[in-house]
Design a protein around this motif. Structure first.
Motif, short mmCIF file in Angstrom:
data_model
loop_
_atom_site.label_atom_id
_atom_site.label_comp_id
_atom_site.label_asym_id
_atom_site.label_seq_id
_atom_site.Cartn_x
_atom_site.Cartn_y
_atom_site.Cartn_z
N GLN A 65 0.86 -1.18 0.00
CA GLN A 65 0.00 0.00 0.00
C GLN A 65 0.91 1.24 0.00
O GLN A 65 1.51 1.58 1.02
N ASP A 66 1.04 1.85 -1.18
CA ASP A 66 1.88 3.06 -1.28
C ASP A 66 1.03 4.29 -1.57
O ASP A 66 1.56 5.35 -1.87
N PHE A 67 -0.31 4.13 -1.55
CA PHE A 67 -1.29 5.22 -1.67
C PHE A 67 -1.35 5.83 -3.06
O PHE A 67 -2.00 6.88 -3.24
N GLY A 68 -0.72 5.18 -4.04
CA GLY A 68 -0.88 5.61 -5.42
C GLY A 68 -0.52 7.06 -5.65
O GLY A 68 0.47 7.58 -5.10
N ASN A 69 -1.34 7.73 -6.44
CA ASN A 69 -1.13 9.15 -6.73
C ASN A 69 -2.37 9.98 -6.37
O ASN A 69 -2.49 11.14 -6.79
N SER A 70 -3.24 9.40 -5.58
CA SER A 70 -4.48 10.10 -5.21
C SER A 70 -4.20 11.22 -4.22
O SER A 70 -3.25 11.16 -3.42
N THR A 71 -5.04 12.24 -4.25
CA THR A 71 -5.00 13.31 -3.26
C THR A 71 -6.42 13.56 -2.75
O THR A 71 -7.40 13.26 -3.44
N GLY A 72 -6.52 14.09 -1.56
CA GLY A 72 -7.83 14.39 -1.01
C GLY A 72 -7.77 14.44 0.51
O GLY A 72 -6.75 14.10 1.12
N THR A 73 -8.86 14.85 1.13
CA THR A 73 -8.95 14.98 2.58
C THR A 73 -10.25 14.36 3.06
O THR A 73 -11.32 14.57 2.46
N PHE A 74 -10.15 13.60 4.14
CA PHE A 74 -11.34 13.06 4.80
C PHE A 74 -11.30 13.54 6.25
O PHE A 74 -10.39 13.19 7.01
N ASN A 75 -12.28 14.36 6.64
CA ASN A 75 -12.26 14.95 7.97
C ASN A 75 -13.65 15.12 8.58
O ASN A 75 -13.85 15.96 9.46
N THR A 76 -14.59 14.31 8.15
CA THR A 76 -15.94 14.40 8.68
C THR A 76 -16.01 13.67 10.01
O THR A 76 -15.76 12.47 10.10
N ALA A 77 -16.33 14.42 11.07
CA ALA A 77 -16.34 13.85 12.42
C ALA A 77 -17.36 12.73 12.54
O ALA A 77 -18.43 12.75 11.90
N GLU A 94 -9.55 -5.68 3.23
CA GLU A 94 -10.48 -4.55 3.27
C GLU A 94 -9.81 -3.41 4.02
O GLU A 94 -8.96 -3.62 4.90
N GLN A 95 -10.20 -2.19 3.70
CA GLN A 95 -9.55 -1.05 4.35
C GLN A 95 -10.54 0.10 4.53
O GLN A 95 -11.52 0.23 3.79
N TYR A 96 -10.26 0.91 5.51
CA TYR A 96 -11.07 2.10 5.73
C TYR A 96 -10.32 3.09 6.60
O TYR A 96 -9.29 2.77 7.22
N VAL A 97 -10.83 4.31 6.64
CA VAL A 97 -10.37 5.33 7.58
C VAL A 97 -11.58 5.80 8.39
O VAL A 97 -12.72 5.73 7.93
N GLY A 104 -9.94 16.07 13.66
CA GLY A 104 -8.74 15.57 13.03
C GLY A 104 -8.99 15.28 11.57
O GLY A 104 -10.07 15.60 11.02
N SER A 105 -8.01 14.69 10.88
CA SER A 105 -8.15 14.48 9.45
C SER A 105 -7.25 13.37 8.95
O SER A 105 -6.25 13.01 9.58
N TRP A 106 -7.63 12.83 7.78
CA TRP A 106 -6.79 11.96 6.97
C TRP A 106 -6.58 12.65 5.63
O TRP A 106 -7.55 13.05 4.98
N VAL A 107 -5.32 12.79 5.22
CA VAL A 107 -5.01 13.53 4.00
C VAL A 107 -4.10 12.70 3.11
O VAL A 107 -3.03 12.24 3.56
N LEU A 108 -4.52 12.51 1.86
CA LEU A 108 -3.65 11.95 0.83
C LEU A 108 -3.01 13.13 0.10
O LEU A 108 -3.71 13.98 -0.45
N GLN A 109 -1.70 13.18 0.11
CA GLN A 109 -0.99 14.33 -0.45
C GLN A 109 0.29 13.87 -1.14
O GLN A 109 0.77 12.76 -0.90
#
Length: 331
Positions: A65-77, A94-97, A104-109
């Motif tokens: 899992q190298d997270f590809g080239n995607s970007t985005g933010t998930f921060n919905t409480a 299976e995977q999730y955040v 707080g947040s999860w950010v693909l950057q």
């Protein structure tokens, strides 16, 4: 057959002539120039043995899992996502955040780690005991032996913690698959806690016991490797140089063994290790951050053999011909 193989191995180790061919791929040999081919029935017998010897190495499935080239933010409480993280290879689990009630947040950057490329995963811990969680669980072909590695950097916190837990949830109600849950001891092989301290300090614990080597600090990149053994027998790795005893794991940081044969938690002996999670909590102002990249996880401890199958075939043919008439080979 055993005697011949033993003699063959001895010749491999002692023949200076033979060493010239050790790294020659089989496809560089022109077979038609071999005037004295070794009897085919003996080659077939040797191939059968070599296939058996290589089976342990071949049984390990390695996922990435190298997270590809995607970007985005998930921060919905108080919510989770099963598609924010790019998928791994088929069978990779299976995977999730999850974002807890403490923000707080999860950010693909784009990667900021020197070892990274493409994207990385940056996360900040929850400000409460409600966990922010990333999990991959139920990957296939798992065994009671497990190897994992990842690049990581911690930053930004004066309190709070990030936990890294691996084990198997199938023995209970699978806390790895439950959004806000801690992982029960019965499902845990190991829980490594990275505690953030004032002044960019950190303290690490394994199953509640402090790692006295203090292997981590904030704002420094690390490569972490884990070799875990939940079987009832000792296991070797790195070509047999290292041994991890039954019911324990080895923790390596930047190529140094910082925890050898660390005792496991309460996962029952023999249960496969097929899940892991990172979660962060109790960080004032969501300050405690973790950056992850280049995650690999294997369904066994890969144990490379000195001679791989194609090379062994080449060496066997080459050595036989070198002894008889070296001029008959064209490389």
């Amino acid at each position: 057959m055993v005697g011949r193989v033993g003699s063959f191995k001895k010749m491999l180790a002692t023949s200076r002539e033979f060493s010239d061919f050790v790294h020659v791929p089989i496809f560089t040999i022109n077979i038609k120039y071999l005037k004295h081919p070794y009897p085919m029935y003996r080659i077939n017998s040797l191939l059968t043995l070599l296939l058996a010897l290589s089976s342990a190495s071949a049984s390990a499935v390695v996922y990435e899992q190298d997270f590809g080239n995607s970007t985005g933010t998930f921060n919905t409480a108080s919510s989770n996502s099963t598609d924010f993280i790019p998928s791994t290879q088929p069978g990779g689990g299976e995977q999730y955040v999850r974002i807890g009630s403490g923000d707080g947040s999860w950010v693909l950057q784009p990667s900021t780690l020197s070892s990274g490329s493409g994207s990385e995963l940056l996360a900040t811990a929850s400000s409460s005991s409600s966990r922010n969680k990333f999990a991959i669980y139920d990957f296939l072909d798992s065994t009671s032996l497990y190897q994992m590695s990842f690049d990581v950097e911690f930053s930004g916190g004066t309190d709070g913690s990030w936990n890294f837990v691996f084990g198997n949830g199938d023995g209970g109600d699978n806390d790895f698959a439950k959004t806000g849950s801690a992982i029960s001891a019965a499902e845990t092989f190991a829980n490594i806690v990275f505690q953030f301290d004032a002044g960019s300090g950190m303290t690490a614990f394994s199953n509640g016991t402090e790692l006295l080597s203090d292997p981590f600090s904030q704002d420094i990149e690390y490569r972490v490797e884990i070799y875990a053994n939940n079987s009832t027998s000792d296991a070797t790795y790195n070509g047999g140089v290292n041994t991890v005893v039954a019911g324990s794991y080895d923790l390596w940081v930047d190529g140094l063994l910082v925890g050898g044969n660390l005792p496991k938690s309460s996962l029952a002996n023999g249960i496969a290790i097929d899940s892991f999670t990172f979660w962060g909590q109790d960080s004032t102002g969501n300050g405690a951050a973790i950056t992850l990249d280049n995650i690999t996880y294997s369904t066994a401890i890969p144990e490379p053999h000195v001679i791989c199958l194609p090379v062994a075939i080449c060496l066997f043919i080459c050595f036989r011909q070198v002894r008889r008439k070296p001029s008959n080979l064209e490389l």
